[in-house]
Design an enzyme around this catalytic site. Structure first.
Site, PDB file in Angstrom:
ATOM      1  N   ASP A  65      -7.565 -40.363  69.028  1.00 27.12           N
ATOM      2  CA  ASP A  65      -7.223 -39.831  67.702  1.00 27.12           C
ATOM      3  C   ASP A  65      -6.289 -40.741  66.912  1.00 27.12           C
ATOM      4  O   ASP A  65      -5.480 -40.268  66.107  1.00 27.12           O
ATOM      5  CB  ASP A  65      -6.612 -38.421  67.812  1.00 27.12           C
ATOM      6  N   LYS A 115      -9.609 -44.074  64.511  1.00 25.28           N
ATOM      7  CA  LYS A 115     -10.710 -45.039  64.678  1.00 25.28           C
ATOM      8  C   LYS A 115     -11.795 -44.833  63.631  1.00 25.28           C
ATOM      9  O   LYS A 115     -12.279 -45.797  63.034  1.00 25.28           O
ATOM     10  CB  LYS A 115     -11.317 -44.901  66.096  1.00 25.28           C
ATOM     11  N   ASN A 118     -17.033 -35.467  73.040  1.00 27.23           N
ATOM     12  CA  ASN A 118     -15.599 -35.193  73.206  1.00 27.23           C
ATOM     13  C   ASN A 118     -14.832 -35.875  72.066  1.00 27.23           C
ATOM     14  O   ASN A 118     -13.715 -35.486  71.742  1.00 27.23           O
ATOM     15  CB  ASN A 118     -15.078 -35.656  74.579  1.00 27.23           C
ATOM     16  N   GLY A 177     -13.962 -36.989  68.210  1.00 25.48           N
ATOM     17  CA  GLY A 177     -14.030 -36.444  66.853  1.00 25.48           C
ATOM     18  C   GLY A 177     -13.436 -37.501  65.947  1.00 25.48           C
ATOM     19  O   GLY A 177     -12.240 -37.741  65.998  1.00 25.48           O
ATOM     20  N   HIS A 178     -14.280 -38.182  65.195  1.00 27.16           N
ATOM     21  CA  HIS A 178     -13.825 -39.272  64.336  1.00 27.16           C
ATOM     22  C   HIS A 178     -13.902 -38.820  62.879  1.00 27.16           C
ATOM     23  O   HIS A 178     -14.981 -38.516  62.378  1.00 27.16           O
ATOM     24  CB  HIS A 178     -14.672 -40.527  64.573  1.00 27.16           C
ATOM     25  N   GLN A 211     -12.178 -42.161  72.275  1.00 27.94           N
ATOM     26  CA  GLN A 211     -10.984 -41.870  73.071  1.00 27.94           C
ATOM     27  C   GLN A 211      -9.959 -43.006  72.904  1.00 27.94           C
ATOM     28  O   GLN A 211      -9.933 -43.637  71.867  1.00 27.94           O
ATOM     29  CB  GLN A 211     -11.324 -41.623  74.547  1.00 27.94           C
TER      30      GLN A 211
HETATM   31  P1  GDP Z   1     -10.145 -40.858  65.779  1.00 24.81           P
HETATM   32  O1  GDP Z   1     -10.627 -39.938  66.842  1.00 24.81           O
HETATM   33  O2  GDP Z   1      -9.397 -42.034  66.315  1.00 24.81           O
HETATM   34  O3  GDP Z   1     -11.212 -41.269  64.811  1.00 24.81           O
HETATM   35  O4  GDP Z   1      -9.053 -40.040  64.929  1.00 24.81           O
HETATM   36  P2  GDP Z   1      -9.196 -38.508  64.439  1.00 24.81           P
HETATM   37  O5  GDP Z   1     -10.120 -38.452  63.299  1.00 24.81           O
HETATM   38  O6  GDP Z   1      -9.450 -37.598  65.598  1.00 24.81           O
HETATM   39  O7  GDP Z   1      -7.707 -38.208  64.025  1.00 24.81           O
HETATM   40  C1  GDP Z   1      -7.046 -38.963  63.065  1.00 24.81           C
HETATM   41  C2  GDP Z   1      -6.619 -38.006  61.931  1.00 24.81           C
HETATM   42  O8  GDP Z   1      -5.681 -38.645  61.111  1.00 24.81           O
HETATM   43  C3  GDP Z   1      -7.759 -37.609  61.018  1.00 24.81           C
HETATM   44  O9  GDP Z   1      -7.516 -36.329  60.517  1.00 24.81           O
HETATM   45  C4  GDP Z   1      -7.685 -38.651  59.908  1.00 24.81           C
HETATM   46  O10 GDP Z   1      -8.227 -38.188  58.698  1.00 24.81           O
HETATM   47  C5  GDP Z   1      -6.213 -38.825  59.797  1.00 24.81           C
HETATM   48  N1  GDP Z   1      -5.731 -40.143  59.394  1.00 24.81           N
HETATM   49  C6  GDP Z   1      -6.225 -41.378  59.691  1.00 24.81           C
HETATM   50  N2  GDP Z   1      -5.417 -42.341  59.212  1.00 24.81           N
HETATM   51  C7  GDP Z   1      -4.389 -41.710  58.617  1.00 24.81           C
HETATM   52  C8  GDP Z   1      -3.198 -42.156  57.948  1.00 24.81           C
HETATM   53  O11 GDP Z   1      -2.904 -43.342  57.844  1.00 24.81           O
HETATM   54  N3  GDP Z   1      -2.359 -41.191  57.465  1.00 24.81           N
HETATM   55  C9  GDP Z   1      -2.626 -39.861  57.600  1.00 24.81           C
HETATM   56  N4  GDP Z   1      -1.753 -39.005  57.078  1.00 24.81           N
HETATM   57  N5  GDP Z   1      -3.728 -39.411  58.195  1.00 24.81           N
HETATM   58  C10 GDP Z   1      -4.585 -40.319  58.721  1.00 24.81           C
HETATM   59  P1  IMO Z   2     -11.458 -39.475  70.065  1.00 21.24           P
HETATM   60  O1  IMO Z   2     -12.619 -40.431  70.172  1.00 21.24           O
HETATM   61  C1  IMO Z   2      -8.279 -37.336  72.121  1.00 21.24           C
HETATM   62  C2  IMO Z   2      -9.121 -35.946  76.177  1.00 21.24           C
HETATM   63  C3  IMO Z   2      -9.224 -34.453  76.400  1.00 21.24           C
HETATM   64  C4  IMO Z   2      -8.747 -34.361  77.846  1.00 21.24           C
HETATM   65  C5  IMO Z   2      -9.334 -35.629  78.462  1.00 21.24           C
HETATM   66  C6  IMO Z   2     -10.666 -35.423  79.174  1.00 21.24           C
HETATM   67  O2  IMO Z   2     -11.599 -38.483  68.988  1.00 21.24           O
HETATM   68  O3  IMO Z   2     -10.166 -40.229  70.038  1.00 21.24           O
HETATM   69  P2  IMO Z   2     -13.148 -34.895  78.433  1.00 21.24           P
HETATM   70  O4  IMO Z   2     -13.693 -33.957  77.410  1.00 21.24           O
HETATM   71  O5  IMO Z   2     -13.463 -36.313  78.196  1.00 21.24           O
HETATM   72  O6  IMO Z   2     -13.477 -34.446  79.821  1.00 21.24           O
HETATM   73  O7  IMO Z   2     -11.555 -34.732  78.311  1.00 21.24           O
HETATM   74  O8  IMO Z   2      -9.513 -36.545  77.395  1.00 21.24           O
HETATM   75  N1  IMO Z   2     -10.021 -36.474  75.132  1.00 21.24           N
HETATM   76  C7  IMO Z   2      -9.604 -36.875  73.924  1.00 21.24           C
HETATM   77  N2  IMO Z   2      -8.379 -36.831  73.361  1.00 21.24           N
HETATM   78  N3  IMO Z   2      -9.311 -37.888  71.451  1.00 21.24           N
HETATM   79  C8  IMO Z   2     -10.536 -37.966  72.015  1.00 21.24           C
HETATM   80  O9  IMO Z   2     -11.565 -38.629  71.436  1.00 21.24           O
HETATM   81  C9  IMO Z   2     -10.739 -37.402  73.289  1.00 21.24           C
HETATM   82  N4  IMO Z   2     -11.807 -37.272  74.114  1.00 21.24           N
HETATM   83  C10 IMO Z   2     -11.349 -36.713  75.234  1.00 21.24           C
HETATM   84  O10 IMO Z   2      -8.387 -33.746  75.528  1.00 21.24           O
HETATM   85  O11 IMO Z   2      -7.353 -34.473  77.896  1.00 21.24           O
HETATM   86 MG    MG Z   3     -10.498 -37.907  67.366  1.00 22.59          MG
END
Ligand code: GDP
Ligand code: IMO
Ligand code: MG
Length: 425
Positions: A13, A16, A38, A40-41, A225
């Site tokens: 998270d 990416k 698993n 969520g981008h 991840q």
């Molecule tokens: P990913 O799994 O690495 O793609 O990241 P996620 O989407 O799960 O979580 C990142 C969260 O932070 C999302 O809600 C994005 O919209 C948000 N985000 C990304 N970059 C920034 C930033 O620079 N500032 C803020 N406030 N939010 C951001």
């Molecule tokens: P993105 O790509 C954050 C965590 C789960 C759990 C562990 C194992 O959005 O960054 P799994 O479902 O793989 O068996 O879970 O890994 N986990 C993540 N945490 N971002 C993710 O993906 C994750 N994918 C799995 O919360 O601790």
């Molecule tokens: Mg994510």
């Protein structure tokens, strides 16, 4: 030509999806190499927000192809939902012809999800905190040489192969956990989704990606991840079931190590983790609560509140070493605006000794963070567009991190939108 890799350096998270989207216009192909739904981008642009689970984050650019690589595990039901949602929003992937899927990618069956849930339930307090998407059991079947792959869906005996594996799973569920939840609805949805997937080009990702390279085209591998969730090097057993590191891009797409170019490592200006497991810099206090509130730190896939804490330099250095990171991206710097003081963990106090690396038994023995105090900045940075507008205190935070980490920060993200991104050099 080489394949650039973008991946997370913390516990996932890091942003990416947003950064892949920002960089996509400069690439001919975006290829996801591991993990599954698993992930969520999140992507935001033009006032719209999308969360992608399986589909690469380059999907919104007309001249960029997207590949779901062989290292990914695919839940057809989730993939169909993603495709349908995108279509409803005006992005018809079948019409645009901008998504291809690796034949060697493994399939997540409804019974893999039941196994995931049953296993976590049985573990009780010590559970991994899995997203319950069936990731672990699917990779177990892959390495156990039992799995079904995307390429199998076109075989005349696919239904029999499916039944054989599903029966094995139901026997395991009965033997280990005493019961099997009804999954007839999910099974019907699974076969419906498989029919949709058949309409997409199913490819050999190793030939597909190497073909792009031979033609001199640019490829970006998108990780899911984060490094600290890597099956080999993460905080085992509180990890996911794939190699989230650069090496995973080689096996997850079929590219040789000498074909890797830039490695873009992404990290938050602080740190989060969702699910169980060690998190040395975690803040179980009001400050942690504030980071969660201001940073909207709730899982993109499960909605669970993310655990929050200060940036962890020993963990980041470890991640940079493992991945061969050549460029850094710092996200969510805006979330720290207004904090009088911020902190960075520079070492751990581990059994009375100061160390600057991740110890083997981090899950069993507490690593107490040794924190360096840093002056915060007060300016709202969400609207800045020029490097000259970066507050002095944020500049010195970045300079401090670059010195500690030994890699330059090339991109600074100051908000969730595509346009809220600065190129520093
Ligand atoms: P990913 O799994 O690495 O793609 O990241 P996620 O989407 O799960 O979580 C990142 C969260 O932070 C999302 O809600 C994005 O919209 C948000 N985000 C990304 N970059 C920034 C930033 O620079 N500032 C803020 N406030 N939010 C951001
Ligand atoms: P993105 O790509 C954050 C965590 C789960 C759990 C562990 C194992 O959005 O960054 P799994 O479902 O793989 O068996 O879970 O890994 N986990 C993540 N945490 N971002 C993710 O993906 C994750 N994918 C799995 O919360 O601790
Ligand atoms: Mg994510």
């Amino acid at each position: 030509m080489a394949v650039d890799v973008l991946l997370g350096l913390q516990w996932g998270d890091e942003g990416k999806g947003k950064i892949v989207d920002v960089l996509s216009a400069g690439y001919d192909l975006i290829a996801r190499f591991q993990g599954g739904p698993n992930a969520g981008h999140t992507l935001e642009f033009d006032g719209k927000k999308f969360v992608l689970n399986t589909i690469p984050s380059g999907i919104f650019f007309d001249n960029t192809m997207n590949l779901i690589g062989n290292g990914v595990v695919i839940d057809p039901i989730t993939l169909k939902k993603e495709i349908d949602k995108l279509k409803a929003a005006g992005h018809d992937l079948l019409a645009k012809k901008n998504l291809v899927i690796a034949k060697k990618a493994h399939l997540i069956l409804p019974t893999h999800q039941l196994l995931d849930a049953a296993s976590e339930k049985k573990m009780g307090e010590g559970k991994i905190g899995s997203t319950l998407k069936g990731i672990g059991p699917t990779y177990m079947d892959k390495t156990g040489r039992n799995g079904l792959r995307i390429g199998d869906i076109t075989l005349p005996d696919f239904k029999e192969r499916y039944q054989k594996l599903a029966d094995k799973h139901t026997s395991m569920l009965t033997a280990l956990y005493g019961h099997v939840d009804d999954f007839s609805e999910r099974e019907a949805a699974f076969f419906e989704a498989v029919e949709l997937i058949k309409q997409f080009p199913l490819v050999d990702s190793e030939h597909y990606v190497n073909g792009y390279l031979k033609e001199g085209k640019k490829v970006l591998a998108e990780g899911a991840q984060g490094t600290m969730l890597d099956i080999d090097f993460g905080s085992y057993p509180f990890v996911t079931s794939s190699n989230t590191t650069t090496a995973g891009a080689c096996t997850g797409l079929g590219i040789a190590p000498n074909k890797i170019g830039e490695v873009i490592g992404i990290f938050k200006a602080y740190c989060t983790r969702v699910g169980g497991g060690p998190f040395p810099t975690e803040l179980n206090n009001e400050t942690g609560e504030e980071l969660r509130r201001i940073g909207h730190e709730f899982g993109a896939t499960t909605g669970r509140p993310r655990r929050t804490g200060w940036i962890d330099l020993p963990a980041l250095k470890y991640a940079i070493m493992l991945n061969g990171v050549t460029q850094l991206v710092m996200t969510k710097a805006d979330v720290l605006s207004g904090f009088e003081k911020i902190y960075a963990c520079t070492q751990y106090d581990y059994l009375g000794e100061k160390i600057d690396y991740m110890p083997y038994d981090i899950c069993a023995v507490e690593a107490i963070p040794i924190l360096k105090e840093i002056d915060g900045w007060h300016e709202d940075i969400t609207g800045i567009t020029k490097v000259a507008e970066i507050p002095a205190k944020l500049k010195s935070y970045i300079a401090f991190l670059e010195k500690e980490l030994g890699v330059p920060v090339k991109y600074l993200s100051v908000g969730p939108d595509r346009v809220q991104t600065l190129v520093l050099y």
